[in-house]
Structure formats: structure tokens, C-alpha cells
Design a protein around this motif. Structure first.
Motif, PDB file in Angstrom:
ATOM      1  N   ARG A  17      -3.018   5.129   1.126  1.00  0.00           N
ATOM      2  CA  ARG A  17      -4.477   4.014   1.212  1.00  0.00           C
ATOM      3  C   ARG A  17      -4.305   3.056   2.994  1.00  0.00           C
ATOM      4  NH1 ARG A  17      -8.138   4.642  -0.666  1.00  0.00           N
ATOM      5  NH2 ARG A  17      -8.313   2.939  -1.014  1.00  0.00           N
ATOM      6  N   TYR A  18      -4.021   1.299   2.532  1.00  0.00           N
ATOM      7  CA  TYR A  18      -4.860   0.663   3.795  1.00  0.00           C
ATOM      8  C   TYR A  18      -3.908   0.119   3.866  1.00  0.00           C
ATOM      9  CZ  TYR A  18      -9.720   2.551   3.743  1.00  0.00           C
ATOM     10  OH  TYR A  18     -10.786   3.815   3.696  1.00  0.00           O
TER      11      TYR A  18
ATOM     12  N   SER B   1       0.703  -1.129   0.481  1.00  0.00           N
ATOM     13  CA  SER B   1       0.041   0.297  -0.209  1.00  0.00           C
ATOM     14  C   SER B   1       0.524   1.165  -0.121  1.00  0.00           C
ATOM     15  CB  SER B   1      -0.906  -0.402   1.621  1.00  0.00           C
ATOM     16  OG  SER B   1      -1.872   1.139   1.460  1.00  0.00           O
TER      17      SER B   1
ATOM     18  N   GLU C  69      -9.582  -3.595  -4.763  1.00  0.00           N
ATOM     19  CA  GLU C  69      -7.912  -2.912  -4.344  1.00  0.00           C
ATOM     20  C   GLU C  69      -7.516  -3.419  -2.904  1.00  0.00           C
ATOM     21  OE1 GLU C  69      -6.010   1.308  -3.860  1.00  0.00           O
ATOM     22  OE2 GLU C  69      -8.426   0.468  -3.092  1.00  0.00           O
ATOM     23  N   ARG C  70      -8.032  -3.401  -1.901  1.00  0.00           N
ATOM     24  CA  ARG C  70      -8.178  -3.566  -0.746  1.00  0.00           C
ATOM     25  C   ARG C  70      -8.403  -5.306  -1.042  1.00  0.00           C
ATOM     26  NH1 ARG C  70     -11.591   0.849   1.628  1.00  0.00           N
ATOM     27  NH2 ARG C  70     -13.104  -0.037  -0.045  1.00  0.00           N
TER      28      ARG C  70
END
Length: 761
Positions: A334-335, A330, A363-364
């Protein structure tokens, strides 16, 4: 341990003892001088002559447009004190603010109200970027309703810089414009590893901003999120802090959150960025209020231990406990994936949602790893599906967790027990089975509401919006405009039978109810009947609104908001009313709103709308697609709509920001006949719902309408249409968050021209 603050050392003990003497006896510290000043210029002169131990008293009274710049150098044993002549006796109004720098300075007893800061912060622990406060303290101070009139102009109320500063026994209440209420800044080397102490403060009600930027407390930013702040947030009381879904946004490392109470706060304590943070012995009381949440976990080596949650209803990112998915490799903003974290010995009673791997998408996709959830109690006898796992949870170990017998388990590591809830003297619930050792420990303790905030300040109560004032009776031959203008907040203007003609627009500057005892009809000659100004809310009950005398121009509206930015939310309630003949020209709306205005609730019940050439609720003015919108709750129950030229509801929330909850639309037992056929209805829709987060339409009949358009955008929007009569071909449902093939759209009954359908995403 790395999170323990250096502030809790010898200097802090000495200062606390000195301040205890100062604020409990009314005496200042041993000093070389004691002087009273009457304005900012006198203060500046006196500060140039101060020595350790000196006390400067600010003369009681209003200090208007006072920009206080306080720089001095005391010692741990003899701080320099700048305080109001009496606590709360100095009122800073207009364009006032405070900048503090130096060493061992204590400021006490100020009250900011009736204005807003001319700079980026009301109170700043620095004068310039390289001129910071260290070992300083602000106490017994209030900032209340001191908001920029421009809703989306950004500022902070408190900015902490430097090192070893303390902010305690203060109250921050009613911030209405964009910007964090209080921020710990790490933007220079001198402010890293700062060891600040934020304790015993009262963070009072903050309304829903309807946009990102409504946090109550933020520590760090994404740019500095892998740096250590080592700030302690201890024994603070957060009361109805509803600005956005991050009540506290932690964006740095090594912070401790302990002994805090979150009372009916919408959102969560969020470990948004940074590692090695601890949430310990905090209490989250939702009491069934919508969207109330607990703790959201992201990043590495976080600890969530010995916390208590009750009646929390929030879902997705706002659950009682949320463990997020991260982004592989990341970027810093972001996360980061959850790793090596502990969620142990917590108790959650009547909390609706525990979300694991939340936010899972393309994405996550990085699931939690090496994380334990153990010895917790999850108890909810009215809801079985408390747990939701959005992705692979094999990286989370579960052990010794206790469930109420009805909750569906996640598997090993959970045990259902047959016990009853028992409430103790402090109002906390535990289980009657003494053999249960999970949940909060005997050492659990949080601050009381009385112990937080300044000793001299009366905290706001949560009273009703309408109907708490006096009743004003108005006959048909009396001046209604004058009667409304003389009414006060909470009053009820009661109309007798007959016709009332209003020649002027009625400005609504406070919450007011206009009600008919029988058969009152209001006609009006201006383009608007009511204009809701900042601070206003309106309830109409039992009234007939007739547009026959309205001007023959396009764009009239029965109710409009201010054309100018409103930093306070409003309510509009319509009950048992009739609206007719609003078609003298095209685009005659029931409600017209402007940018930078926000309704926390619009409720229409038991009402009739006939021959309206425009839109019933035009809530589409925040069209920049940056996550801002015009209304949170829109509720329509048991109403009839016939011959409506444009949309019944045009509700818009665009953009990809995920920091807000709404809009939310509920329609039940309504009928819609001939909607959307005006030649001026350029969109050609009967309803236009763009980015609505939850739509529930039940028990309603749609006859001869233009298409019903629903467009899903950010997050996990939920749309449910059930037990409705509608031509399925009129439903236009599109989605940029998931493939439509994944949605569940099924018919439960069929007819020739319409279908009774159930739709759920």
C-alpha cells in the motif's frame, strides 16, 4: 553513498572504452575469432566454441521466428560480442525473442518489429530463473511496435535480471499491449543490489492503455520494495510515454534517476514503494498537454533535487509535484508514509498543481513527517491556486521558496518576488532577478534527444492523424467502396453531391477522412457502414448518413470497432454531419464498441442526430469493473439530438484501480429532445455515466428526457453542470467516494419545469 552504483567501477570503464572502439570504428575487440552466422541454429553452434574476445556477426536480413539464446563467458578486458552485421541490419520478426546469460557479453544492433514475443519478454537478461546475465550489455537495439495483438495479454519488452548489467543507446517504441515496457526484476537473491545501469535510451511514444499495467519503466515490485536495487537510470529520453499515470514506477530502494527528459509524457516519475531514492536534475516538459506530471513522492528518505518542470497540467496523483499521504502501519503493497525526505532546489514554471497530502482519506491518513520543501521556484502567472493541501502539512517544513506574485502562499517559507521569466539558449526559464538563488543550479544538465537511442535509428515524429495524404475525388456514380479501399493513411476522400449506396462494410485500417464538398448522402445495406480495425481512425465531415436502406434487424451501427482485440488506439471525429432515419429496428447505434478496444478521443461537433432507435455512443463494454474502459476523451460541441431511443452516452469505468486518468466527458452548447424512451432501453436512462473521472456539461438544453444518471466511483471525480436548462428531478447523482451531503449542488436560477443549475464536486 548507498545509491551509487558499483557498476561505475573499473570493469565498466574498461568495457566502455572497448565498446567505444567497437562502435565508432566498426572494428571488433581484440579477438581469437570472428565469424558470421545466418540463423539461430548456427549461432547456437558457434556460441559453444567461443572464447573471451570473440565476435559473432549476425548476417543482415530478416530473422523470422528466431528465438535467440545467447550464453557465453567473456572477461571485462575481452567481452564476447554478438552483433548485427550492420547496425539495425538484423530484423527479428514474427515470434522472435532474445534470452541472455553468462558474463561480459555485449549484444548490439538488433531490430525487433512486425511480430511479438512468444514468451513473457522480448529481451530477457536470463535464460532460466537460476541462469542469469551478469556484467552484460545490450546496446544499439530497437524494439518497435512489437506488441501482442491481444490488448490485455501481459508481457515485458525488456526484463533485467542478475547484476551489473547495462542497457544503453536503445529504443523502445510503441508498446500497445498490457505490461511494463521495461522492468528491473528483483525476484531472486542474485538480482538484488544489482547495480544496473540504464542510460542514453530512447523510450518512444506509448499510447494510453486505459488500464493499469502501462508503465514505461518499473524497478522492483511491491513484494521486494524494501530491498535495494541500486539501479541507475541516467540520461534517458522519455517521449510521449502515456501508458498510465506512472511513467516510471519505482518499487525498490537506493535508485538514482538523473539527467532524464520527460517530453510531453502523461503521468509522473513515481516513488511508489521503497526508500532512499533520488530524482536529480531531470526535466519534465508538459507544454500544456493534458495530464502531464512531474514527481510523486511516497515512502522514506527520498530526495527530489534540482529538477525542472514546465507546462505540467496534471492534477491529483499526476501533479507537477505530489507528496502523498500514507497508510498507518502500511502493508508492503500500500502506501508507506512520507518521512525524512527532501524536495529542494527545483524549478516549476507554468505548472498547474502542487499536491500535498494527496490521497488523504480514511485509509491514507498518515501525513508527511520530517520532510523539507526548500529553495524551490513555483512560477505560474496565469493560475493562483497552484497549491492544494488535502490534510495537515505541519510535518513539512518550508524555507526559501520563491513564488510568482499572484500565487496564493501556504504561509511561512514562501516569498513572492517581482521578476520576469528569462529563457536561456537551451530553452529553460529562470528569473531575471539575480538575487534569487532558489531553483535549479548551474550544474543542471539533461540528455538531448539526439544523444539518446541508437545512432542508426530515426525517431518518430508527432504528425497529424487526419488530412496529411492526398485528396481523392469521388462522384456519385463511382464506386465509393473501391475508392476508400484504395486510399492510404492520411488521405481525404472527397464526395461530390448526390447519393452513395454502400453494399459492403467499409474496413477502416488506417486514418482516413471522408468529406463532402456539399450535399453527399451515404446509405448502406449492411449492419455496419464503417468498421474501425486495428490501426484505423475515422473522420467524417459534411456527410449525411441515412439508415433507410439498412437491414431490418436489431443492433445495427453506423460505426463499429473490430470485434477482436485492438492493441492500437483509434480516433473518431464527426463534424458538420447529419444522421437520420436510423430506426428501421431497435438498438440502431451511431457507435458500437467491443471489449479490448480503446478510443483516445471521440469528438462530435456541429452535427444533427434525429430518429436514432439506439445509443449515440455505446462505450460500456469493459464491464468487468477492473479499471478498464473504452474511451479517454469524449467531446460533444454544438450538436442537436432528437428522438434518441436509448442513451446519448453510455460510458462505463468500474473498479477501484487508480492508475488511469479517464474517462473524461465534455458537452457544450448541445440540445437534447425526447431521449431514452425506447421500450428496449432497459436502464431507462438518457445518459449513463459510471466512473467518469471528469464530466463538464455547459450551456446545454435538456427537454423531455429520461433520467441523467451519474455514478462516481474511484478517485476524486469532478462533475460540473452549469448554465444548463434541465429538470433537476432528472439528475440522478450517486457516489461511493464521499457522502453526497458533502457535495455542492446549488441552483443559480429557477423556472417552473426546469432549473438552471450549477453542480460541482
Amino acid at each position: 553513498m548507498i545509491y551509487r552504483s558499483k557498476w561505475i567501477g573499473l570493469n565498466a570503464v574498461i568495457m566502455s572504452l572497448l565498446m567505444l572502439v567497437l562502435f565508432t570504428t566498426g572494428c571488433d575487440t581484440p579477438s581469437q575469432s570472428r565469424a558470421t552466422v545466418a540463423n539461430a541454429e548456427e549461432l547456437k553452434v558457434k556460441l559453444a566454441l567461443t572464447n573471451p574476445g570473440d565476435t559473432i556477426l549476425l548476417a543482415n536480413g530478416e530473422w523470422k521466428d528466431a528465438e535467440l539464446v545467447i550464453k557465453a563467458k567473456g572477461t571485462a578486458e575481452a567481452p564476447i560480442v554478438v552483433m548485427a552485421e550492420s547496425l539495425g541490419g538484423v530484423t527479428l520478426t514474427g515470434q522472435s525473442n532474445l534470452k541472455l546469460a553468462g558474463e561480459y557479453v555485449v549484444i548490439s544492433g538488433l531490430y525487433f518489429t512486425n511480430g511479438y514475443t512468444p514468451t513473457a519478454e522480448v529481451i530477457s537478461f536470463r535464460i532460466k530463473k537460476d541462469d542469469l546475465a551478469n556484467n552484460c550489455r545490450i546496446t544499439q537495439t530497437v524494439i518497435e511496435n512489437y506488441s501482442n495483438p491481444e490488448r490485455h495479454d501481459n508481457d515485458y519488452w525488456v526484463g533485467m535480471y542478475g547484476k551489473n548489467n547495462q542497457f544503453d543507446h536503445n529504443a523502445l517504441v510503441g508498446k500497445g499491449n498490457r505490461g511494463v515496457t521495461m522492468a528491473v526484476r528483483l525476484n531472486t537473491e542474485e538480482s538484488l543490489d544489482n547495480n544496473h545501469l540504464i542510460d542514453h535510451n530512447y523510450f518512444g511514444p506509448r499510447e494510453n492503455l486505459g488500464a493499469n499495467g502501462g508503465e514505461t519503466l518499473r524497478i522492483g515490485t511491491s513484494h521486494y520494495s524494501l530491498s535495494y536495487s541500486n539501479t541507475q537510470v541516467i540520461n534517458n529520453y522519455f517521449d510521449r510515454c502515456d501508458g498510465e499515470h506512472e511513467i516510471i514506477s519505482n518499487k525498490s530502494c537506493g535508485n538514482l534517476f538523473k539527467g532524464n527528459v520527460f517530453d510531453e509524457c502523461v503521468g509522473t516519475l513515481t516513488f511508489r514503494h521503497g526508500n532512499e531514492n533520488i530524482a536529480e536534475s531531470n526535466a519534465f516538459f508538459g507544454n500544456g498537454k493534458p495530464h502531464t506530471g512531474g514527481i510523486r513522492v511516497i515512502n522514506e528518505k527520498q530526495k527530489v533535487i534540482n529538477n525542472y518542470g514546465y507546462g505540467l497540467t496534471g492534477h491529483r496523483f499526476r501533479g507537477a509535484l505530489v507528496v502523498m499521504n500514507g497508510v498507518p502501519n502500511s502493508p508492503i503493497n500500500r502506501y508507506h508514509p512520507v518521512k525524512d525526505s527532501q524536495i529542494n532546489s527545483n524549478t516549476f514554471v507554468n505548472c498547474d498543481y502542487v499536491q500535498l497530502c494527496a490521497g488523504s482519506d480514511a485509509e491514507r491518513s498518515a501525513v508527511p513527517q520530517s520532510t523539507s520543501i526548500s529553495n524551490n521556484i513555483f512560477w505560474n502567472e496565469s493560475k493562483n491556486d497552484v497549491f492544494t493541501a488535502y490534510d495537515d502539512i505541519s510535518g513539512i517544513s518550508f524555507d526559501g521558496n520563491i513564488l510568482s506574485p499572484n500565487i496564493k502562499s501556504l504561509g511561512a517559507g514562501f516569498k513572492a518576488v517581482d521578476a520576469k521569466l528569462v529563457k536561456d539558449a537551451s530553452g529553460l526559464y529562470s528569473l531575471s532577478d539575480a538575487s534569487v538563488t532558489a531553483g535549479i543550479t548551474k550544474e543542471f544538465a539533461v540528455v538531448s534527444k539526439a544523444a539518446a537511442g541508437p545512432s542508426w535509428y530515426t525517431k518518430p515524429v508527432n504528425g497529424p492523424t487526419f488530412g496529411y495524404g492526398k485528396q481523392i475525388e469521388v462522384a456519385a456514380d463511382q464506386d465509393l467502396f473501391k475508392a476508400i479501399g484504395e486510399a492510404k493513411a492520411g488521405d481525404v476522400v472527397l464526395l461530390a453531391d448526390g447519393e452513395y449506396l454502400l453494399e459492403k462494410k467499409v474496413a477502416v485500417n488506417y486514418p482516413i477522412t471522408i468529406q463532402s464538398a456539399g450535399n453527399a448522402v451515404i446509405k448502406f445495406e449492411k449492419s455496419n457502414l464503417f468498421v474501425i480495425e486495428n490501426g484505423g481512425s475515422l473522420k467524417l465531415k459534411g456527410i449525411t448518413i441515412d439508415g433507410v436502406e439498412s437491414p431490418d434487424y436489431a443492433g445495427n451501427a453506423v460505426v463499429a470497432t473490430s470485434k477482436y482485440s485492438m492493441n492500437r488506439n483509434y480516433k473518431l471525429f464527426i463534424e458538420d454531419c447529419t444522421f437520420r432515419d436510423l430506426d428501421v429496428n431497435h438498438s440502431f447505434n451511431i457507435l458500437k464498441v467491443y471489449k479490448n478496444t480503446f478510443a483516445d478521443s471521440i469528438m462530435i461537433t456541429n452535427s444533427i442526430f434525429e430518429d436514432v432507435s439506439g445509443t449515440i455512443l455505446e462505450l460500456n463494454q469493459e464491464n468487468d469493473d477492473i479499471g478498464i474502459y473504452n474511451a479517454e476523451f469524449v467531446i460533444m460541441n454544438n450538436n442537436s439530438f432528437k428522438n434518441i431511443g436509448k442513451e446519448v452516452v453510455n460510458l462505463h469505468r468500474g473498479g477501484s484501480d487508480e492508475s488511469t486518468f479517464g474517462p473524461l466527458l465534455y458537452i457544450d452548447h448541445c440540445t437534447f429532445d425526447k431521449v431514452g424512451f425506447s421500450v428496449k432501453n432497459k436502464g431507462g436512462k438518457a445518459f449513463s455515466l459510471h466512473g467518469v473521472q471528469k464530466t463538464a456539461i455547459t450551456n446545454s438544453v435538456f427537454t423531455d428526457i429520461k433520467p441523467f444518471n451519474i455514478f462516481h466511483t474511484v478517485g476524486e471525480p469532478i462533475t460540473m453542470i452549469s448554465d444548463c436548462s434541465i429538470d433537476r428531478s432528472k439528475l440522478e447523482i450517486s457516489d461511493n467516494t464521499a457522502e453526497l451531503s458533502k457535495l455542492n449542488l446549488s441552483a443559480s436560477a429557477k423556472g417552473t419545469d426546469d432549473e438552471k443549475i450549477g453542480y460541482k464536486q
